[in-house]
Motif scaffolding. Structure first.
Motif, PDB file in Angstrom:
ATOM      1  N   TYR A 101      -4.110   3.123   9.378  1.00 17.19           N
ATOM      2  CA  TYR A 101      -4.746   4.071   8.456  1.00 17.19           C
ATOM      3  C   TYR A 101      -6.267   3.896   8.416  1.00 17.19           C
ATOM      4  O   TYR A 101      -6.997   4.842   8.121  1.00 17.19           O
ATOM      5  CB  TYR A 101      -4.184   3.893   7.043  1.00 17.19           C
TER       6      TYR A 101
ATOM      7  N   CYS B 261      -6.001  12.920   1.001  1.00 18.85           N
ATOM      8  CA  CYS B 261      -4.534  12.947   1.133  1.00 18.85           C
ATOM      9  C   CYS B 261      -4.015  11.642   1.737  1.00 18.85           C
ATOM     10  O   CYS B 261      -2.977  11.116   1.302  1.00 18.85           O
ATOM     11  CB  CYS B 261      -4.109  14.131   2.000  1.00 18.85           C
TER      12      CYS B 261
ATOM     13  N   CYS C 216      -5.395   8.610   1.565  1.00 19.24           N
ATOM     14  CA  CYS C 216      -5.499   7.538   0.570  1.00 19.24           C
ATOM     15  C   CYS C 216      -4.422   7.670  -0.507  1.00 19.24           C
ATOM     16  O   CYS C 216      -3.868   6.652  -0.962  1.00 19.24           O
ATOM     17  CB  CYS C 216      -6.882   7.531  -0.068  1.00 19.24           C
ATOM     18  N   ARG C 217      -4.127   8.895  -0.903  1.00 16.80           N
ATOM     19  CA  ARG C 217      -3.064   9.089  -1.904  1.00 16.80           C
ATOM     20  C   ARG C 217      -1.696   8.706  -1.335  1.00 16.80           C
ATOM     21  O   ARG C 217      -0.838   8.203  -2.059  1.00 16.80           O
ATOM     22  CB  ARG C 217      -3.051  10.551  -2.358  1.00 16.80           C
ATOM     23  N   LEU C 218      -1.520   8.941  -0.039  1.00 19.75           N
ATOM     24  CA  LEU C 218      -0.250   8.605   0.592  1.00 19.75           C
ATOM     25  C   LEU C 218      -0.077   7.090   0.713  1.00 19.75           C
ATOM     26  O   LEU C 218       0.975   6.542   0.385  1.00 19.75           O
ATOM     27  CB  LEU C 218      -0.178   9.252   1.980  1.00 19.75           C
ATOM     28  N   VAL C 219      -1.125   6.403   1.166  1.00 17.16           N
ATOM     29  CA  VAL C 219      -1.023   4.963   1.439  1.00 17.16           C
ATOM     30  C   VAL C 219      -1.083   4.142   0.155  1.00 17.16           C
ATOM     31  O   VAL C 219      -0.449   3.096   0.027  1.00 17.16           O
ATOM     32  CB  VAL C 219      -2.131   4.539   2.428  1.00 17.16           C
ATOM     33  N   LYS C 220      -1.891   4.602  -0.814  1.00 16.30           N
ATOM     34  CA  LYS C 220      -2.045   3.924  -2.104  1.00 16.30           C
ATOM     35  C   LYS C 220      -2.508   2.473  -1.934  1.00 16.30           C
ATOM     36  O   LYS C 220      -1.934   1.534  -2.474  1.00 16.30           O
ATOM     37  CB  LYS C 220      -0.717   3.955  -2.893  1.00 16.30           C
ATOM     38  N   ASP C 221      -3.575   2.341  -1.140  1.00 17.02           N
ATOM     39  CA  ASP C 221      -4.133   1.011  -0.874  1.00 17.02           C
ATOM     40  C   ASP C 221      -5.560   0.958  -1.414  1.00 17.02           C
ATOM     41  O   ASP C 221      -6.378   1.842  -1.133  1.00 17.02           O
ATOM     42  CB  ASP C 221      -4.114   0.733   0.634  1.00 17.02           C
ATOM     43  N   GLN C 222      -5.855  -0.095  -2.191  1.00 19.62           N
ATOM     44  CA  GLN C 222      -7.163  -0.208  -2.820  1.00 19.62           C
ATOM     45  C   GLN C 222      -8.291  -0.314  -1.794  1.00 19.62           C
ATOM     46  O   GLN C 222      -9.380   0.260  -1.985  1.00 19.62           O
ATOM     47  CB  GLN C 222      -7.193  -1.440  -3.738  1.00 19.62           C
TER      48      GLN C 222
ATOM     49  N   TRP D 227      -9.132   3.153  -0.467  1.00 28.40           N
ATOM     50  CA  TRP D 227      -9.905   3.917  -1.453  1.00 28.40           C
ATOM     51  C   TRP D 227     -11.357   3.427  -1.502  1.00 28.40           C
ATOM     52  O   TRP D 227     -12.291   4.236  -1.595  1.00 28.40           O
ATOM     53  CB  TRP D 227      -9.280   3.796  -2.843  1.00 28.40           C
TER      54      TRP D 227
ATOM     55  N   ALA E  24     -10.237   6.072  -8.463  1.00 24.46           N
ATOM     56  CA  ALA E  24      -8.950   5.507  -8.049  1.00 24.46           C
ATOM     57  C   ALA E  24      -8.956   3.985  -8.047  1.00 24.46           C
ATOM     58  O   ALA E  24      -7.911   3.354  -8.195  1.00 24.46           O
ATOM     59  CB  ALA E  24      -8.579   6.021  -6.658  1.00 24.46           C
ATOM     60  N   ILE E  25     -10.141   3.371  -7.883  1.00 22.70           N
ATOM     61  CA  ILE E  25     -10.210   1.901  -7.889  1.00 22.70           C
ATOM     62  C   ILE E  25     -10.782   1.369  -9.203  1.00 22.70           C
ATOM     63  O   ILE E  25     -11.125   0.188  -9.306  1.00 22.70           O
ATOM     64  CB  ILE E  25     -11.045   1.372  -6.692  1.00 22.70           C
TER      65      ILE E  25
END
Length: 781
Positions: free
Chosen positions: A593, A611, A613-619, A622, A644-645
């Motif tokens: 990613y 999209c 970043c929202r899919l992976v949801k990893d700080q 982001w 988001a962070i």
């Protein structure tokens, strides 16, 4: 990798049916070798036609101990005296011998045997070491210059430092480095548990090699720090030698020949029946090795089974003139036949570049059958570096940049260039720039334009505060955004811009305790060995936009995957290839990613990036997106990524930037966001926004600068004084600054008047921005 050895059936060094040991040898060319023995003969070995001829029969009182050929080239220039060698002997003399075997000069040098003699790298001096414990420096014509040291015990081996300004010699169980300058500090340390018999010091990697009667060989750095110690052999180490390119070395003892990597681990061990190996010598191209044997033989060996990997291709050197290409996806095999022996090869960016003694072959991974071939001027290529569009060849004469179509693009040159001392750690290549650490001053990095070969920009190099040990240019993006990563001798990692266009180079620290680094070939992602862990800097340039965000953009792999001292070989796609301290290969991966996010942001696909970043949801993802968006002034995306962070203060500041009445103010605040205060002030002053420039310095408590601007432009002096007074009152202090006291005389602070002036300035800015928008809408072209 292994050695293929050959020994003739009958020894050539024989005296009246008695086999005599071979004491020393040396290469003249890649196919010609001279050897000396106790039979008083000097033999010439021709490897092309397998002939051996007697060059000269020495007098009966000369028993050779060591020989060393005069350097053939210095800085790419051929030496006029290159056809002689120094020969040391047991009678206390050294002899200058021509290639034809004539003794040009004999010099009484020591009491007792002269155990070692070595020319320095530019051929201006000769060092000899004797049984009497003396170390002497001589001119190239054999005149005594100085007695460098008096040990009181035999000195068995000696070597010059990489810059020919220091001497390394044995002293019992110790090693000593003594500079030629009398006032310089001498370095000495215990190296072995038994007598140290042999040393060598490589000019390319600056590493020291030692072997002794304790049956071990050891690798040291130039500061005397131990890097590798071998397990004990069965017999004492009697010979060792670095390959000229510094990538490997050979060790010899009784009936044993070992090939080792520069970090110390062993590639291969051969067990020839040769007796003790008293001397080892590499050919100038680092492909062949010869050994002087105790049973009268000369053993020859050449390096085979070197491997190169790139994506799904594995290439192996099966013979000196043959390579095998294996596609691991479909098990397809191609055989590449070459006219001359392979000296160097490199595989990257879908191309294989092979340098032989006379030609360069360029293969495309799409077609292995029809290489592009062109002739080489200098036969000894010591290094090949590749970028996406071209490659760099380094030989004894200089640097040459070629396209993959075989066209010479440029040949960079600089003062006192020593191309023979360059290695992959101190030179780096990308599509538009070449970076080279200056050999005269290791704190300086020189930059050259690939297309012209001239210095980049205004010609000023990058000067670091400490000596630089490794450099690497990123491989992607436009030339104006080119970055260089460097490691200094404190093992701190820094990132700097290459093209700064007159501004002072900004260099930022991004890591500590870093051993080596590599950039990804498809995205500007940096990986390195940091404190024995694999650390990935997902977006290193974050330090130029928001350095506090750097820790959140790191991806760290657990150190339990690796043993001691791993080194990164390459970083391609999502795969990192590492070589561990014991020589084993380890593969690690980074999430795909990260590279995908780089691709989206570089092509301004911000919705796709969100999209992802929202899919992976990893700080960390982001955090990378937030920094990339700010670097590209994409405020809406940056605002969402920071949210988001959980970086709410930054979200509020970005909202304030978006509300600025003019583009100039917004740009200035974005520069302030990145810590570029001077650039923000300059942008405001250039746009005529004097009050805003003053207010920026007030907000940052740069009171002196705020007053200076107000006085210079004759406006808002009272505003500065008012804010200064309010600041001091808050802390219960009185004014002591003479400039503020001077300008505050006769000035009454009227906050209502000040607020009115500020509002008027902001109204003017809004009106100016509105008029600019109208003009743009009326004349879109």
């Amino acid at each position: 990798m292994r050695l293929k050895t050959t020994v003739q059936k009958e020894p050539k060094h024989i005296l009246i049916h008695c086999i005599d040991l071979v004491s020393c040898l040396g290469w003249t060319t890649a196919d010609e070798l001279y050897s000396c023995s106790d039979d008083h003969q000097i033999l010439k070995w021709n490897l092309v036609n397998n002939e051996t001829n007697v060059v000269v029969k020495l007098s009966e009182d000369i028993y050779p101990l060591d020989m060393h050929w005069f350097p053939k080239t210095v800085g790419g220039k051929r030496q006029t005296q290159a056809e002689i060698f120094v020969l040391t002997s047991t009678d206390g003399k050294f002899h200058l011998v021509s290639k034809m075997g004539r003794i040009e000069k004999s010099v009484d040098a020591h009491k007792g045997a002269v155990l070692a003699g070595r020319w320095n790298y530019d051929g201006t001096a000769l060092v000899t070491a004797g049984e009497d414990g003396l170390i002497k420096i001589w001119s190239k014509v054999g005149m005594l210059r100085s007695t460098l040291a008096n040990q009181g015990s035999p000195v068995y081996s000696v070597a010059w430092g990489p810059d020919s300004d220091r001497i390394l010699y044995t002293s019992g169980v110790q090693l000593t480095i003594k500079p030629l300058q009398p006032s310089a500090k001498v370095m000495q340390w215990k190296a072995h548990d038994g007598l140290v018999l042999k040393v060598d010091w490589n000019s390319v990697n600056s590493l020291i090699l030692s072997g002794g009667e304790d049956c071990k060989y050891k690798v040291w750095d130039s500061f005397g720090r131990l890097l590798h110690s071998s397990s004990p052999h069965d017999y004492p180490v009697t010979s060792l030698s670095w390959a000229p390119d510094g990538e490997m070395f050979a060790v010899g003892s009784f009936n044993t020949l070992r090939l080792c990597d520069k970090t110390g681990w062993s590639y291969a061990v051969e067990k020839p029946h040769t007796g003790s190996l008293f001397s080892l010598a590499w050919s100038a191209d680092s492909t062949q090795l010869a050994g002087a044997c105790g049973n009268g033989h000369v053993i020859f060996a050449h390096v085979l089974e070197q491997c190169w990997e790139w994506k799904n291709f594995v290439i192996t050197l099966t013979k000196r003139r043959s390579m095998q290409v294996t596609n691991v996806m479909n098990d397809a095999v191609d055989i590449l036949e070459l006219r001359d022996p392979v000296i160097k090869a490199s595989l990257a960016f879908a191309h294989l570049v092979v340098a032989t003694s006379l030609q360069c072959y360029v293969y495309s991974s799409r077609n292995w059958n029809t290489p592009l071939i062109f002739d080489l001027k200098e036969g000894t290529v010591s290094l090949i570096l590749q970028a996406e569009k071209h490659f760099l060849l380094v030989d004894g004469a200089g640097l040459y940049v070629f396209s993959y179509e075989g066209r010479l693009i440029s040949s960079p040159k600089f003062l006192d260039m020593r191309a023979d001392s360059l290695n992959a750690q101190v030179i780096s290549l990308c599509d538009d720039t070449i970076a080279i650490r200056d050999n005269r001053d290791e704190k300086v990095i020189l930059f050259f334009d690939v297309l012209t070969g001239k210095a980049v920009g205004d010609g000023n190099p990058l000067t670091h505060k400490l000596e630089v040990v490794e450099i690497a240019l990123d491989q992607c993006g436009p030339a104006t955004d080119r970055k260089i990563a460097l490691i200094d001798k404190n093992r701190d990692l820094y990132l700097a811009s290459v093209r700064h266009f007159g501004r002072e180079t900004k260099i930022c620290k991004i890591g500590t305790m870093v051993d080596n680094i590599a950039w990804n070939d498809a995205a500007n992602i940096l990986c390195g060995i940091q404190d024995n862990q694999l650390t990935v800097w997902c977006y290193p340039s974050v330090v130029f936009t928001d350095k506090d965000l750097l820790p959140k953009t790191l991806h760290i792999r657990d150190s339990s995957e690796f043993n001691s001292a791993p080194r990164i070989l390459n970083f391609s796609g999502t795969k990192v290839t590492l070589r561990q301290g014991d020589g084993s290969l380890v593969y690690s991966s980074v999430p795909p990613y990260i590279a995908l996010l780089h691709e989206y942001c570089s092509s301004a696909r911000w919705e796709d990036a969100l999209c992802l970043c929202r899919l992976v949801k990893d700080q960390s993802l982001w955090a990378c997106l937030a920094s990339m968006a700010m670097a590209n002034r994409e405020l809406t995306t940056a605002e969402m990524a920071y949210g988001a962070i959980g970086e709410l203060p930054r979200v509020e500041y970005i909202s304030m930037i978006k509300e600025q009445p003019s583009k100039e103010s917004a740009l200035a605040h974005m520069l302030l966001f990145s810590g570029q205060v001077q650039e923000a002030e300059s942008a405001l002053l250039q746009a005529g926004l004097i009050y805003q420039a003053i207010q920026v310095n007030i907000d940052l408590f740069n009171w002196e600068r705020a007053l200076e601007l107000a006085v210079k432009h004759k406006t808002h002096v009272d505003t500065v004084l008012a804010y200064r007074e309010k600041f001091l009152q808050k802390f219960g202090k009185k004014e002591t600054n003479k400039r503020f006291l001077h300008y505050s005389e006769g000035v009454d602070v009227d906050w209502e008047n000040i607020r009115a002036k500020i509002e008027m300035e902001l109204s003017k800015e809004r009106e100016k921005a509105a008029n600019a928008s109208v003009r743009i809408s009326q004349n879109p072209s």
